[in-house]
Design a protein around this motif. Sequence first.
Motif, PDB file in Angstrom:
ATOM      1  N   ILE A   1       0.854  -1.174   0.000  1.00 35.86           N
ATOM      2  CA  ILE A   1       0.000   0.000   0.000  1.00 35.86           C
ATOM      3  C   ILE A   1       0.890   1.222   0.000  1.00 35.86           C
ATOM      4  CG2 ILE A   1      -1.551   1.353   1.446  1.00 35.86           C
ATOM      5  CD1 ILE A   1      -2.943  -1.149   2.204  1.00 35.86           C
TER       6      ILE A   1
ATOM      7  N   ASP B   1       3.123   8.897  -1.304  1.00 35.55           N
ATOM      8  CA  ASP B   1       3.554   8.646  -2.667  1.00 35.55           C
ATOM      9  C   ASP B   1       4.170   9.910  -3.259  1.00 35.55           C
ATOM     10  OD1 ASP B   1       3.923   7.649  -5.136  1.00 35.55           O
ATOM     11  OD2 ASP B   1       1.823   7.235  -5.584  1.00 35.55           O
TER      12      ASP B   1
ATOM     13  N   CYS C   1      -5.515   8.713   3.977  1.00 35.34           N
ATOM     14  CA  CYS C   1      -4.850   9.367   2.855  1.00 35.34           C
ATOM     15  C   CYS C   1      -3.350   9.476   3.083  1.00 35.34           C
ATOM     16  CB  CYS C   1      -5.446  10.744   2.593  1.00 35.34           C
ATOM     17  SG  CYS C   1      -4.994  11.962   3.818  1.00 35.34           S
TER      18      CYS C   1
ATOM     19  N   HIS D   1      -4.526  13.168  -0.969  1.00 37.66           N
ATOM     20  CA  HIS D   1      -5.498  12.149  -1.370  1.00 37.66           C
ATOM     21  C   HIS D   1      -4.739  10.924  -1.860  1.00 37.66           C
ATOM     22  CE1 HIS D   1      -9.171  10.377  -2.652  1.00 37.66           C
ATOM     23  NE2 HIS D   1      -8.893  10.465  -3.954  1.00 37.66           N
ATOM     24  N   GLN D   2      -5.008   9.806  -1.269  1.00 40.31           N
ATOM     25  CA  GLN D   2      -4.351   8.547  -1.617  1.00 40.31           C
ATOM     26  C   GLN D   2      -2.836   8.664  -1.691  1.00 40.31           C
ATOM     27  OE1 GLN D   2      -6.426   7.249  -5.111  1.00 40.31           O
ATOM     28  NE2 GLN D   2      -8.169   6.499  -3.900  1.00 40.31           N
ATOM     29  N   GLY D   3      -2.270   9.274  -0.663  1.00 43.56           N
ATOM     30  CA  GLY D   3      -0.819   9.340  -0.566  1.00 43.56           C
ATOM     31  C   GLY D   3      -0.164  10.447  -1.357  1.00 43.56           C
ATOM     32  N   LYS D   4      -0.942  11.145  -2.151  1.00 44.69           N
ATOM     33  CA  LYS D   4      -0.345  12.213  -2.979  1.00 44.69           C
ATOM     34  C   LYS D   4      -0.874  13.566  -2.541  1.00 44.69           C
ATOM     35  CE  LYS D   4       0.656  10.137  -7.459  1.00 44.69           C
ATOM     36  NZ  LYS D   4       0.346   8.720  -7.350  1.00 44.69           N
TER      37      LYS D   4
ATOM     38  N   TYR E   1     -10.805  16.864  -6.480  1.00 46.70           N
ATOM     39  CA  TYR E   1     -10.953  16.286  -5.154  1.00 46.70           C
ATOM     40  C   TYR E   1     -11.160  17.372  -4.100  1.00 46.70           C
ATOM     41  CZ  TYR E   1     -10.036  13.751  -0.884  1.00 46.70           C
ATOM     42  OH  TYR E   1     -10.163  13.229   0.363  1.00 46.70           O
TER      43      TYR E   1
END
Lengths: 582, 363
Positions: free
Chosen positions: A345, A349, A369, A547-550, A568
């Motif tokens: 996961i 990122d 996130c 959002h989602q690691g970014k 977003y």
Amino acid sequence: MGLLLDIQHLSTSFKNEEREFVAVDDISFSLNQGETIAIVGESGSGKSVTSLSIMRLLNEKSSRISGNILFSRNGHTTDLLKLPERGIRRFRGKEISMIFQEPMTSLNPVLKCGEQVSESLRLHLGMSRQKAKEKTIALFEKVKLPRPEHIYHSYPHQLSGGQKQRIMIAMAISCNPSLLIADEPTTALDVTVQKNILELLKEIQEEYKMSMIFITHDLGIVSELAHQVAIMYKGKIVEAGKVKDIFSAPQHPYTKGLLACKPNLEVRWKSLPTIHDFMKEDEKGGFSSTGRSFSIQDKSLIEDTTEREKRLEDLYKKEPLLTIKNIHKTFSIRGRGWGLSSTKIHAVDDVSFSVYPGETLGLVGESGCGKSTLGKIILRLLEPNSGEIEYGGRNLRNLGTKDMRLMRKKMQVIFQDPYSSLNPIKRIGEAISEPMMVHKIYPSKNACKNATIELLEKVGLKPEHYHCYPHEFSGGQRQRIVIARALSVQPEFIVCDECVSALDVSVQAQIINLLQELKKQHGFSYIFISHDLGVVKYFSDRIAVMHQGKIVEIGEADQVYHSPASEYTRLLIDAIPKLVAV
Amino acid sequence: MLKPREAISPGKIAWKRFRRDKWGMGGLIFIMLCLVISLLGYSITPDPTPNADRQCLEISLAKPFTRLEFIKQEKTSKTSTGFLKKIISGAPSDFIYIPVKSIQLKGDSLIAEQYINYRKGIVDEQSYLYQQEKISTSSMSRTFILGTDRFGRDVLSRMMIGTRITMMVGFIAMGISLLLGLLLGALAGYFRGWVDTTISWLMNVIWSIPTLLLVLTITISMGKGLLPVFVAVGLTMWVDVARIVRGEIFSIREKDFVTAGKALGFRSPRIIFKHIVPNVMASVLVIASSNFAAAILIESGLSFLGLGAQPPTPTWGNMIETHRNFIITEHAHLALIPGFAIMFLVLAFTMVSNGLKNAMDKR
């Protein structure tokens, strides 16, 4: 539209060995068929106890309920409090049903979701297995679960929090109850999910012509949902009335305070109004108004935009204090069973940004996130897979254990949960002075003690609290202690990881004011991590949306809020519950 | 400068709650009583000879509350024992006690109606030249509150000295198990990884061996006596402690105050010993008192099997063993008294353990 529920002089008290504690103190309200009443209050106001009293779900031995709860159905009126246990069971689930706050624990983890819903259908309505299944799937469609057939056969752990709450709603409406009690149904959910669930509840309530008691701590989310509002404070209803009236012309100082202390999204107060600005409380528990009012027209209370622009301009001329470059962090989750490879996961990122001296950078995003992971990586409480962290010109990742320990004096952290942040068996004086001793900040023990007392006073506590233990304090006070402990090593940079999320709105305002005040005095730089865009927008100079690691967007707070660049961010802003008027 | 305010520590709260628990307090008082008895030992026993072993076969199997007259005959060799030694291991008696029914002084001789077998009432008349034979001219009486055993020894004294052995076994076995359990449990819990894997493996292996068998093996290979009992019981019981400690530390190390400690630049030893371990102590206290009970039971069992402390050392277990045949006779109390003593002490520890668990229930 007849009267459905009439509560008269309801009082609930609990007793333990030492004393009796009145949780609900002589409240009365009534509810018509097809109407929604919102009961709003902060923790300890007795709002949940009210709902549990109606359902008679409290332990009969340790609690005492008095008053009348009249429930009318098809012309019959029953006093729920006079029913025997067997009698009330016929009402639970069938006539009155309930949704709880925590969708993770409300569902039985070892039973399939569909079976849990069809069980109550078979029990209360005597349906056959096949018919109950068909009805359940129809209900799943009604609550807008994707692929209802599939979800019928899923276990709770396979679903997200929002989906679980939808199943709870399906279960609650399965027997066509005339009253639905929703106890903080969206508190544990992300804002975007909250918005959808609230819409769903409103839709279902209108379609089924149900009455609903909606219990929440957040005044903001009830304006579109409820017809009536009752504000509870310390077991009493301090103000009740139509939604429109309460929002446009609140009468009670507590209501005024509650409405004002949530950060306003349009203007930026110099310091947030708190309940105490509106209301004085005497020792007997009576209230009186202070007569103060906060108006957004009052320029002296509001931060000047040109001043802010100038301050920010000066800020960004300096060299950055902290720079992170291309941070990556993955967690691997081992596959279940033999031969399954582990899945990775990407929690963080490729994240890069800088923080300038004296700046507050808000880091906002929904649960999962990666914002908290990032916070820990910056403090080197977690090692990233790759990337660089530069603080004050030094690369933190190259520092040895000893140098890093010295560095820790400069960077501090405040966590979300004030209960787990303090060691329960240490006096708070020791907790605050221990870091000073470890780092030998003051020459003598006495000097440490004096400095500790100074810090206690600075965060709004009293010197005599020095010898107390954490359990003697409320959540807000504990968070003050945690802040004092972070300040004990005289840091210059503080990561606030959801540090006001677990607190009541009125306490939240006080803590934010405290952080703001400390920043002015000491010139701290903050990274303020939160899921609450409203709070982040108020408190921060710049906002980074994760959002989602970014990082999907980073920019000046007002600019991000008013003209979001990413889809977003727009979604997040839309989901913020809006107060109709202040 | 600072007025010391009455602070309510978590420990005080737990104590306050514990005091309300009737059963727990009852257990604690009983344990305290046993502790006092075992500390005072020989200084309060009616029979202060080492191991309370004054045998007087003439009066064996006397009923409780029997009152008997004695004349004392001085021994030829005298020993002197210091005060401390007297309390710790007792002092050999300087006299021989002769149970008599009546005495008569005639000139320079003392005519005594002497018991040959008290139980059957057999008496023999004997005359002593009391000055030459160093015999007291007046008789003294003694009451045997719990009667005498098959060798004519005072049961009460043996029970009291037995209490001491039992408490000692309990404390030392608990001490060994706590030391090992805390250390290994803390290591496994804090460092996790391969350390945890190894220690958990060891725990599972010991767990899978039947306790009594392991104890038997250790006892037999080390020889009979008290020491192997300590070692055996301590070595098997640490697993319970280690499991609890490991689990607790798993959850405590995830608490924010541990992370905050790291962020404040504390070293690992400080975090482990000043922040984590003290938080585990509550659970350790609970498991310690229930382990104490378990140790007592194991020791009694071993004594009963003849593997524990060897006669003449009195232990509750071997007192039962010696008198188990009497259980169907009128002298059943000889086996029942130590039996009930074991039961009550174990019960007391269990109740204290339960009371502690309730009192320290995490808020």
